[in-house]
Each structure stands twice: as C-alpha cells, then as structure tokens.
Design an enzyme around this catalytic site. Sequence first.
Site, PDB file in Angstrom:
ATOM      1  N   LYS A   1      23.979  -5.183   4.131  1.00  0.00           N
ATOM      2  CA  LYS A   1      22.633  -4.771   4.017  1.00  0.00           C
ATOM      3  C   LYS A   1      22.144  -4.883   2.618  1.00  0.00           C
ATOM      4  O   LYS A   1      21.460  -5.694   2.150  1.00  0.00           O
ATOM      5  CB  LYS A   1      22.161  -3.648   4.832  1.00  0.00           C
ATOM      6  CG  LYS A   1      22.395  -3.927   6.294  1.00  0.00           C
ATOM      7  CD  LYS A   1      21.630  -2.629   7.174  1.00  0.00           C
ATOM      8  CE  LYS A   1      21.201  -2.975   8.488  1.00  0.00           C
ATOM      9  NZ  LYS A   1      22.211  -3.227   9.470  1.00  0.00           N
TER      10      LYS A   1
ATOM     11  N   ASP B   1      32.850   0.625   8.868  1.00  0.00           N
ATOM     12  CA  ASP B   1      31.646  -0.417   8.703  1.00  0.00           C
ATOM     13  C   ASP B   1      30.723   0.541   7.844  1.00  0.00           C
ATOM     14  O   ASP B   1      30.034   1.363   8.192  1.00  0.00           O
ATOM     15  CB  ASP B   1      31.184  -0.539  10.031  1.00  0.00           C
ATOM     16  CG  ASP B   1      30.020  -1.338  10.112  1.00  0.00           C
ATOM     17  OD1 ASP B   1      29.568  -1.728   8.980  1.00  0.00           O
ATOM     18  OD2 ASP B   1      29.598  -1.798  11.279  1.00  0.00           O
TER      19      ASP B   1
ATOM     20  N   PHE C   1      27.241   0.855  15.912  1.00  0.00           N
ATOM     21  CA  PHE C   1      26.459  -0.707  16.224  1.00  0.00           C
ATOM     22  C   PHE C   1      27.287  -1.487  14.789  1.00  0.00           C
ATOM     23  O   PHE C   1      27.396  -0.939  13.848  1.00  0.00           O
ATOM     24  CB  PHE C   1      25.161  -0.608  15.573  1.00  0.00           C
ATOM     25  CG  PHE C   1      24.348  -1.843  15.590  1.00  0.00           C
ATOM     26  CD1 PHE C   1      24.199  -2.592  16.670  1.00  0.00           C
ATOM     27  CD2 PHE C   1      24.307  -2.725  14.338  1.00  0.00           C
ATOM     28  CE1 PHE C   1      23.889  -3.776  16.861  1.00  0.00           C
ATOM     29  CE2 PHE C   1      23.882  -3.850  14.495  1.00  0.00           C
ATOM     30  CZ  PHE C   1      23.320  -4.598  15.562  1.00  0.00           C
TER      31      PHE C   1
HETATM   32  C1  LIG Z   1      23.100  -3.819  10.408  1.00  0.00           C
HETATM   33  C2  LIG Z   1      24.483  -3.564  10.869  1.00  0.00           C
HETATM   34  C3  LIG Z   1      25.242  -4.464  11.175  1.00  0.00           C
HETATM   35  C4  LIG Z   1      25.141  -5.917  11.507  1.00  0.00           C
HETATM   36  O1  LIG Z   1      24.481  -6.595  10.246  1.00  0.00           O
HETATM   37  P1  LIG Z   1      23.662  -8.030  10.546  1.00  0.00           P
HETATM   38  O2  LIG Z   1      23.673  -8.574   8.946  1.00  0.00           O
HETATM   39  O3  LIG Z   1      22.398  -7.707  11.125  1.00  0.00           O
HETATM   40  O4  LIG Z   1      24.670  -8.635  11.383  1.00  0.00           O
HETATM   41  C5  LIG Z   1      26.509  -4.166  11.288  1.00  0.00           C
HETATM   42  N1  LIG Z   1      27.080  -2.625  11.065  1.00  0.00           N
HETATM   43  C6  LIG Z   1      26.144  -1.658  10.783  1.00  0.00           C
HETATM   44  C7  LIG Z   1      26.386  -0.358  10.481  1.00  0.00           C
HETATM   45  C8  LIG Z   1      24.718  -2.298  10.551  1.00  0.00           C
HETATM   46  O5  LIG Z   1      23.903  -1.029  10.379  1.00  0.00           O
END
Ligand SMILES: *Cc1c(COP(=O)(O)O)cnc(C)c1O
Length: 395
Positions: A251, A222, A137
């Site tokens: 986050k 990420d 994700f």
């Molecule tokens: C939550 C998340 C995102 C997206 O972040 P947003 O602030 O909602 O755009 C991207 N990568 C990972 C691994 C995430 O957990």
Amino acid sequence: MNQSLVELADRSIAATYARYPLMLVKGQGCTLWDDKGRSYTDFVAGIAVCNLGHCHRRLIAALERQARELWHVSNLFYTGPQAELAAWLVERCFAERVFFANSGAEANEAAIKLARKYFKDQGDPRRYEIISMELSFHGRTMATLSATGQDKIKKGFDPLLEGFRFVPFNDIEALRKAMSPSSCAVLLEPIQGEGGVNCPDPQYLQQVRKLCDEHGCLMILDEVQTGMGRCGSLFAHQLFGVEPDIMTLAKALGNGLPIGAMLATEKVARSFEAGSHATTFGGTPLVTAVALETCRVIEEEGLVERAAELGDYLRSGLRKLQASHGVVKDVRGQGLLVGVELKKEGAKVVDACRQRGFLINCIQDKVLRLAPPLVIQRDDIDALIECLDQILPAL
Ligand SMILES: *Cc1c(COP(=O)(O)O)cnc(C)c1O
C-alpha cells in the site's frame, strides 16, 4: 457530480465497487477536492496508501526526473532505483532480499510460493499447508483469496486452492492445535486491517514466532497495510519485538504508484532462483524511483514518530467521544491505523462525515477506520473529533 462521467463509469466499468457519490478531481496534502470545488479532509488516504498525502512536492520532482530518464525495460536488465530501494528496505529490517511485485496480493502470492518451494527444496514436500487467521485479508487472487479468512469475500469462487487452514486471530492455543507435520507457514497481519483494525495481545506475535520455531515452519507477516510507518514504527512487527522469515509490503510503499514487495531472509530467499518467479512490471525504474523518494521523505521528515504521536492524540480524542456517546463500543489501533467500533452500522456516519467535509470509511459494517496521511495536522484531527461529536447523537 459530473453526471455524464458517472453514467459512463456506471455503464462501462465492472461493477465490483460500491462507490460513494463523489467524484474527486484534485488533491494536495491531506485535502481532496470534488468536481464542484468542495474540499474534504482525507482520513482514508487511498486506504492507507498516501502516507505523504497527495501531490507531495518531492514525489512530483522524483516522478518528473525519472519520467525523463527511463520508465521500463523489464527485469532482463539492471536498473538503479530498484537496487537502491531494495537496499533501503533490507537495511531497516530482518530481511536480506526483496522481490518486487505490483500489488499487495502479488506480494503475498510470492510469499506463499516461496514458502512452499523452500520446503520442497529442503526435501520436505509434506509441508505445504499455510495456516492463516480468521478475519484476515491477504488479497483477491486465487491463492491470496484462499488464504483470506472471510467467507463473504470468497463466496462464488470455489474451488479455492488446497492447503490453507484457519484459526482465530490472537488465540495461541488454537494455533498450537492447528500445527502439524504439514505446516509450512503461519501467515498473518501484525494488526488486522480490513478485518476491523484488530490488535493482538502484546505477547501474541512472539508466541507465534516461538511456535513456528518449535515446529520448524516459517512465519510470514503481511504488512501490506501496517508497514511503512503507518502504525508508529517503520514495520508494525518491530513494535512487538519479533522478526518474521518473510514480510510483504505494498500500500504505502509507492504513496499511490502501484508497487508490492516480498522481503525474506537470505536462507529462505535462496529458494527463489533464476526462473522461479517473475513479473513484467515488478520494480520498474519509474515506480521504484518514486517509492525510494517516498521512503526517504518518511525518514527525513520523522513521519514514523509523527504517526505514533498523532495516533495517540487521535485515539485520546476518540476515547473522550466514547465516554460521552454510548454508541461507541471500542477505540483501538496503533499509530495512525485507528478503528472506532460502533454498536450500530457505520454507513450513516461515513455519509454524514462526507457531507461535513471529512472522508472516512467503514469496515466490517460497524468499524470506522481512520487512516489519514501521516502528515495530518492536529487541527484536522480536532475538526474530525468535533464533527463526530455532532454526528453521533443522531445515530
Ligand atoms: C490491501 C491489502 C492486501 C491486498 O493488496 P492489493 O494491493 O489490493 O492486492 C493484502 N493484505 C493486506 C493486509 C491488505 O490490507
């Protein structure tokens, strides 16, 4: 619940979220209160965001202090908190430069753009393909959606962007086969969050690094969910003894104020020059002042070590449940990013926990995700385990 506000919400807000029947009005530490005054212990933390819990005294002070000085001026000007936050981050990892954004998706957008431009600048325009992982994700913007390995999230938005391909996570041979002269970067989460708290084999990330080096492509991690101490090291990749070329954060970086960051080595970051990329709100003094204080508290209060310790404590309690309840299939995670995979759907467990005063959530239908604030207490963990012990037999 305050029914008139719920009706207002249901009538006027885009219906993109399936919400729990709960309206929260106040938070302190690891406790949240609903509009009827009932309290809940928070094992969601705003989806791995509120590492310091809610309304931390030092964050309120930093926010108030900065709110009286300066909120926003645009990136046409220098501002102090942004510089200090960037310096704090680069001193603690492989990176040498930071681009500030407002969310995880935006940080990943910046990473994808930088990786592509890097190879254009090297005179190698064939290299545009990003290889990412099944069940990954990376966000909901068109590029990050294109990079996300979950069909259910992508449905209805075709055509997505070109130049993305997918391999199974934690399968180095599949990645080896997918590498080609068009490979630009491998983009992955060190531990998959939304995909089900999936941990790689200990050697996997090092093998990915090696493959990237052999093929001359970049490694992008990420760490939007895994970063900022959540997994028991400041950044999760540090657990695996690797360094990427680019890393993204978001986050927990602002403990709830919206901020994202893309960090890169000098060599790669050089491809972002004046005018290459920009965002109006990225790194405002207000948000970066709070993020900087968040970082300082995490370090000064030893919360990274605490996440490692309490994560082990939580998992050992959960493993005891696994031994006594057949419905628990697997317990996994690192630090305080924990997944409990069930043999059945988890929605009922989430509801039953909420009725007993614990907020948890469920991902991929069957995986309970526990990601409490890093300031959670052993007593709170004991209470949750006790609660699950009562709930699980009824499943
Ligand atoms: C939550 C998340 C995102 C997206 O972040 P947003 O602030 O909602 O755009 C991207 N990568 C990972 C691994 C995430 O957990």
